[in-house]
Design an enzyme around this catalytic site. Sequence first.
Site, PDB file in Angstrom:
ATOM      1  N   GLY A   1      -6.909 -29.783  -7.961  1.00 34.01           N
ATOM      2  CA  GLY A   1      -5.898 -30.266  -7.024  1.00 34.01           C
ATOM      3  C   GLY A   1      -6.201 -31.660  -6.521  1.00 34.01           C
ATOM      4  O   GLY A   1      -5.311 -32.346  -6.003  1.00 34.01           O
ATOM      5  N   THR A   2      -7.454 -32.087  -6.665  1.00 34.43           N
ATOM      6  CA  THR A   2      -7.839 -33.424  -6.186  1.00 34.43           C
ATOM      7  C   THR A   2      -7.004 -34.477  -6.907  1.00 34.43           C
ATOM      8  O   THR A   2      -6.750 -34.367  -8.110  1.00 34.43           O
ATOM      9  CB  THR A   2      -9.339 -33.671  -6.473  1.00 34.43           C
ATOM     10  OG1 THR A   2     -10.070 -32.584  -5.927  1.00 34.43           O
ATOM     11  CG2 THR A   2      -9.813 -34.966  -5.844  1.00 34.43           C
ATOM     12  N   THR A   3      -6.604 -35.503  -6.159  1.00 40.59           N
ATOM     13  CA  THR A   3      -5.772 -36.561  -6.737  1.00 40.59           C
ATOM     14  C   THR A   3      -6.628 -37.813  -6.993  1.00 40.59           C
ATOM     15  O   THR A   3      -7.804 -37.854  -6.624  1.00 40.59           O
ATOM     16  CB  THR A   3      -4.611 -36.890  -5.778  1.00 40.59           C
ATOM     17  OG1 THR A   3      -5.149 -37.060  -4.459  1.00 40.59           O
ATOM     18  CG2 THR A   3      -3.603 -35.778  -5.737  1.00 40.59           C
TER      19      THR A   3
ATOM     20  N   ASN B   1       0.909 -32.030  -6.525  1.00 48.11           N
ATOM     21  CA  ASN B   1       1.582 -31.236  -5.494  1.00 48.11           C
ATOM     22  C   ASN B   1       1.770 -29.809  -6.005  1.00 48.11           C
ATOM     23  O   ASN B   1       2.610 -29.559  -6.862  1.00 48.11           O
ATOM     24  CB  ASN B   1       2.923 -31.852  -5.102  1.00 48.11           C
ATOM     25  CG  ASN B   1       3.431 -31.257  -3.806  1.00 48.11           C
ATOM     26  OD1 ASN B   1       3.413 -30.048  -3.610  1.00 48.11           O
ATOM     27  ND2 ASN B   1       3.874 -32.106  -2.898  1.00 48.11           N
TER      28      ASN B   1
ATOM     29  N   HIS C   1       6.104 -38.433   7.543  1.00 49.62           N
ATOM     30  CA  HIS C   1       4.838 -37.719   7.660  1.00 49.62           C
ATOM     31  C   HIS C   1       4.217 -37.999   9.023  1.00 49.62           C
ATOM     32  O   HIS C   1       4.553 -38.979   9.687  1.00 49.62           O
ATOM     33  CB  HIS C   1       3.845 -38.151   6.568  1.00 49.62           C
ATOM     34  CG  HIS C   1       4.108 -37.526   5.234  1.00 49.62           C
ATOM     35  ND1 HIS C   1       4.994 -38.061   4.329  1.00 49.62           N
ATOM     36  CD2 HIS C   1       3.598 -36.408   4.644  1.00 49.62           C
ATOM     37  CE1 HIS C   1       5.027 -37.302   3.243  1.00 49.62           C
ATOM     38  NE2 HIS C   1       4.192 -36.293   3.404  1.00 49.62           N
ATOM     39  N   HIS C   2       3.226 -37.186   9.381  1.00 47.11           N
ATOM     40  CA  HIS C   2       2.439 -37.344  10.605  1.00 47.11           C
ATOM     41  C   HIS C   2       1.694 -38.685  10.636  1.00 47.11           C
ATOM     42  O   HIS C   2       1.469 -39.300   9.584  1.00 47.11           O
ATOM     43  CB  HIS C   2       1.444 -36.194  10.702  1.00 47.11           C
ATOM     44  CG  HIS C   2       0.613 -36.072   9.454  1.00 47.11           C
ATOM     45  ND1 HIS C   2      -0.527 -36.794   9.267  1.00 47.11           N
ATOM     46  CD2 HIS C   2       0.808 -35.356   8.313  1.00 47.11           C
ATOM     47  CE1 HIS C   2      -1.032 -36.513   8.069  1.00 47.11           C
ATOM     48  NE2 HIS C   2      -0.223 -35.642   7.470  1.00 47.11           N
TER      49      HIS C   2
ATOM     50  N   LYS D   1      -1.522 -39.766   8.280  1.00 48.46           N
ATOM     51  CA  LYS D   1      -1.460 -40.002   6.829  1.00 48.46           C
ATOM     52  C   LYS D   1      -1.830 -41.449   6.522  1.00 48.46           C
ATOM     53  O   LYS D   1      -1.333 -42.377   7.156  1.00 48.46           O
ATOM     54  CB  LYS D   1      -0.059 -39.675   6.302  1.00 48.46           C
ATOM     55  CG  LYS D   1       0.025 -39.775   4.796  1.00 48.46           C
ATOM     56  CD  LYS D   1       1.243 -39.064   4.232  1.00 48.46           C
ATOM     57  CE  LYS D   1       1.414 -39.321   2.745  1.00 48.46           C
ATOM     58  NZ  LYS D   1       0.291 -38.861   1.932  1.00 48.46           N
TER      59      LYS D   1
ATOM     60  N   GLY E   1       2.662 -39.697  -2.561  1.00 44.36           N
ATOM     61  CA  GLY E   1       2.653 -39.479  -4.020  1.00 44.36           C
ATOM     62  C   GLY E   1       3.894 -38.706  -4.443  1.00 44.36           C
ATOM     63  O   GLY E   1       4.463 -38.950  -5.509  1.00 44.36           O
ATOM     64  N   THR E   2       4.328 -37.803  -3.575  1.00 44.64           N
ATOM     65  CA  THR E   2       5.512 -36.987  -3.872  1.00 44.64           C
ATOM     66  C   THR E   2       6.777 -37.860  -3.911  1.00 44.64           C
ATOM     67  O   THR E   2       7.658 -37.645  -4.745  1.00 44.64           O
ATOM     68  CB  THR E   2       5.639 -35.874  -2.810  1.00 44.64           C
ATOM     69  OG1 THR E   2       4.408 -35.147  -2.812  1.00 44.64           O
ATOM     70  CG2 THR E   2       6.784 -34.939  -3.090  1.00 44.64           C
TER      71      THR E   2
HETATM   72  N1  LIG Z   1      -2.568 -30.896  -5.522  1.00 36.59           N
HETATM   73  C1  LIG Z   1      -2.212 -30.591  -4.285  1.00 36.59           C
HETATM   74  O1  LIG Z   1      -1.225 -29.880  -4.069  1.00 36.59           O
HETATM   75  C2  LIG Z   1      -3.055 -31.060  -3.131  1.00 36.59           C
HETATM   76  C3  LIG Z   1      -2.905 -30.474  -1.874  1.00 36.59           C
HETATM   77  C4  LIG Z   1      -3.749 -30.870  -0.836  1.00 36.59           C
HETATM   78  C5  LIG Z   1      -4.733 -31.823  -1.078  1.00 36.59           C
HETATM   79  N2  LIG Z   1      -4.842 -32.387  -2.310  1.00 36.59           N
HETATM   80  C6  LIG Z   1      -5.927 -33.325  -2.639  1.00 36.59           C
HETATM   81  O2  LIG Z   1      -7.121 -32.529  -2.745  1.00 36.59           O
HETATM   82  C7  LIG Z   1      -8.256 -33.268  -2.325  1.00 36.59           C
HETATM   83  C8  LIG Z   1      -9.016 -32.501  -1.238  1.00 36.59           C
HETATM   84  O3  LIG Z   1      -8.175 -32.301  -0.120  1.00 36.59           O
HETATM   85  P1  LIG Z   1      -8.764 -31.673   1.248  1.00 36.59           P
HETATM   86  O4  LIG Z   1      -7.686 -31.883   2.238  1.00 36.59           O
HETATM   87  O5  LIG Z   1      -9.300 -30.325   1.013  1.00 36.59           O
HETATM   88  O6  LIG Z   1      -9.974 -32.703   1.506  1.00 36.59           O
HETATM   89  P2  LIG Z   1     -11.239 -32.543   2.504  1.00 36.59           P
HETATM   90  O7  LIG Z   1     -10.878 -31.716   3.686  1.00 36.59           O
HETATM   91  O8  LIG Z   1     -11.760 -33.938   2.693  1.00 36.59           O
HETATM   92  O9  LIG Z   1     -12.292 -31.687   1.637  1.00 36.59           O
HETATM   93  C9  LIG Z   1     -13.001 -32.153   0.522  1.00 36.59           C
HETATM   94  C10 LIG Z   1     -14.352 -31.466   0.521  1.00 36.59           C
HETATM   95  O10 LIG Z   1     -14.987 -31.641  -0.749  1.00 36.59           O
HETATM   96  C11 LIG Z   1     -16.346 -32.000  -0.498  1.00 36.59           C
HETATM   97  N3  LIG Z   1     -16.973 -32.683  -1.635  1.00 36.59           N
HETATM   98  C12 LIG Z   1     -17.212 -33.988  -1.848  1.00 36.59           C
HETATM   99  N4  LIG Z   1     -17.855 -34.166  -3.017  1.00 36.59           N
HETATM  100  C13 LIG Z   1     -18.041 -32.945  -3.555  1.00 36.59           C
HETATM  101  C14 LIG Z   1     -18.663 -32.460  -4.743  1.00 36.59           C
HETATM  102  N5  LIG Z   1     -19.215 -33.296  -5.628  1.00 36.59           N
HETATM  103  N6  LIG Z   1     -18.677 -31.126  -4.982  1.00 36.59           N
HETATM  104  C15 LIG Z   1     -18.134 -30.263  -4.112  1.00 36.59           C
HETATM  105  N7  LIG Z   1     -17.549 -30.653  -2.947  1.00 36.59           N
HETATM  106  C16 LIG Z   1     -17.481 -31.982  -2.683  1.00 36.59           C
HETATM  107  C17 LIG Z   1     -16.237 -32.894   0.723  1.00 36.59           C
HETATM  108  O11 LIG Z   1     -17.523 -33.112   1.303  1.00 36.59           O
HETATM  109  P3  LIG Z   1     -17.777 -34.536   2.086  1.00 36.59           P
HETATM  110  O12 LIG Z   1     -17.117 -34.367   3.414  1.00 36.59           O
HETATM  111  O13 LIG Z   1     -19.274 -34.599   2.150  1.00 36.59           O
HETATM  112  O14 LIG Z   1     -17.180 -35.622   1.238  1.00 36.59           O
HETATM  113  C18 LIG Z   1     -15.298 -32.044   1.599  1.00 36.59           C
HETATM  114  O15 LIG Z   1     -16.000 -31.008   2.246  1.00 36.59           O
HETATM  115  C19 LIG Z   1      -7.701 -34.640  -1.915  1.00 36.59           C
HETATM  116  O16 LIG Z   1      -7.783 -35.500  -3.053  1.00 36.59           O
HETATM  117  C20 LIG Z   1      -6.235 -34.354  -1.589  1.00 36.59           C
HETATM  118  O17 LIG Z   1      -5.395 -35.496  -1.760  1.00 36.59           O
HETATM  119  C21 LIG Z   1      -4.020 -32.023  -3.336  1.00 36.59           C
END
Ligand SMILES: NC(=O)c1ccc[n+]([C@@H]2O[C@H](COP(=O)([O-])OP(=O)(O)OC[C@H]3O[C@@H](n4cnc5c(N)ncnc54)[C@H](OP(=O)(O)O)[C@@H]3O)[C@@H](O)[C@H]2O)c1
Length: 250
Positions: free
Chosen positions: A76-78, A103, A136-137, A140, A146-147
């Site tokens: 899911g990471t972008t 998304n 958005h809030h 952001k 991106g959407t």
């Molecule tokens: N596809 C979708 O529908 C969708 C939906 C929501 C979010 N996203 C994307 O998904 C990503 C994460 O979103 P989030 O809101 O969950 O972010 P987040 O709250 O910042 O969580 C990311 C977590 O991953 C950890 N991390 C960093 N490097 C890592 C590694 N090598 N191995 C394992 N964990 C690691 C981070 O630790 P640290 O704090 O130490 O860096 C943090 O705890 C973003 O890119 C976001 O844009 C996509």
Amino acid sequence: MIKLAIIGYGQMGKLLEKLAPEHNFEVVSIIDPHLENNISETSLSKADVCIEFTTPDAVFENIRQISNLGKNLVVGTTGWLDKLEAVQKLVQQNKIGMVYGSNFSLGMNLFFQIVNSTTKLMNKIENYDVFGLELHHKKKKDSPSGTAKILADIVLKNTDNKTSAQFEKLDRKIEKNEFHFGSVRAGNIPGTHLIGFDSTADTIELKHTARNRKGLALGALKAAEWIAKRKGLYNFTEYFSEIIGVEHEA
Ligand SMILES: NC(=O)c1ccc[n+]([C@@H]2O[C@H](COP(=O)([O-])OP(=O)(O)OC[C@H]3O[C@@H](n4cnc5c(N)ncnc54)[C@H](OP(=O)(O)O)[C@@H]3O)[C@@H](O)[C@H]2O)c1
């Protein structure tokens, strides 16, 4: 129960952990720097499938390690699509399955389909001018979303008299061939996307409002269930087109 490894224990990882049990998943491993562990043969030994929500810096290395261990995954990471070719090779070499997308909300993917068919219909009628708006809030960090970019691509693909999207503020009259997409940031507004069609007589609006992140996490779990027994690389929209039974349009 499908055995799940969660890679990244941030906002999305924590929500996945909460929702997994009621959706036929058993969480067998959680990997995150804050938990002082990492991806290894041992930490993923019990997992049938992994879901990765980390950071743009970490994601490629995670995909490499997970695929080298022969595990299927959902990403899911972008912010890594410049490495899509390298990822395709890893998926093929290791004969694994992977779904990725920016998304994962089922509602938003339905909205993409609705906008796709509506813009094709509206293209046949000259009187209407199409526009977009996303809200958005205030936390952001980027705009447009991106959407919004995905929605703009759909509109441009289907609208003959629009050849470019304009996301900036304009200090001039908009050109006839430009599709204007505005961004607003304020308060706690949940992700809101609107595509409108305006004529001298009326306005038609299509609007999607996200209530929370639950839809995104549920989409990731659905994709994980789907990919657990498949091989190959799929975009979330391909998965979504298959489950709703429509032809996938690139
Ligand atoms: N596809 C979708 O529908 C969708 C939906 C929501 C979010 N996203 C994307 O998904 C990503 C994460 O979103 P989030 O809101 O969950 O972010 P987040 O709250 O910042 O969580 C990311 C977590 O991953 C950890 N991390 C960093 N490097 C890592 C590694 N090598 N191995 C394992 N964990 C690691 C981070 O630790 P640290 O704090 O130490 O860096 C943090 O705890 C973003 O890119 C976001 O844009 C996509």
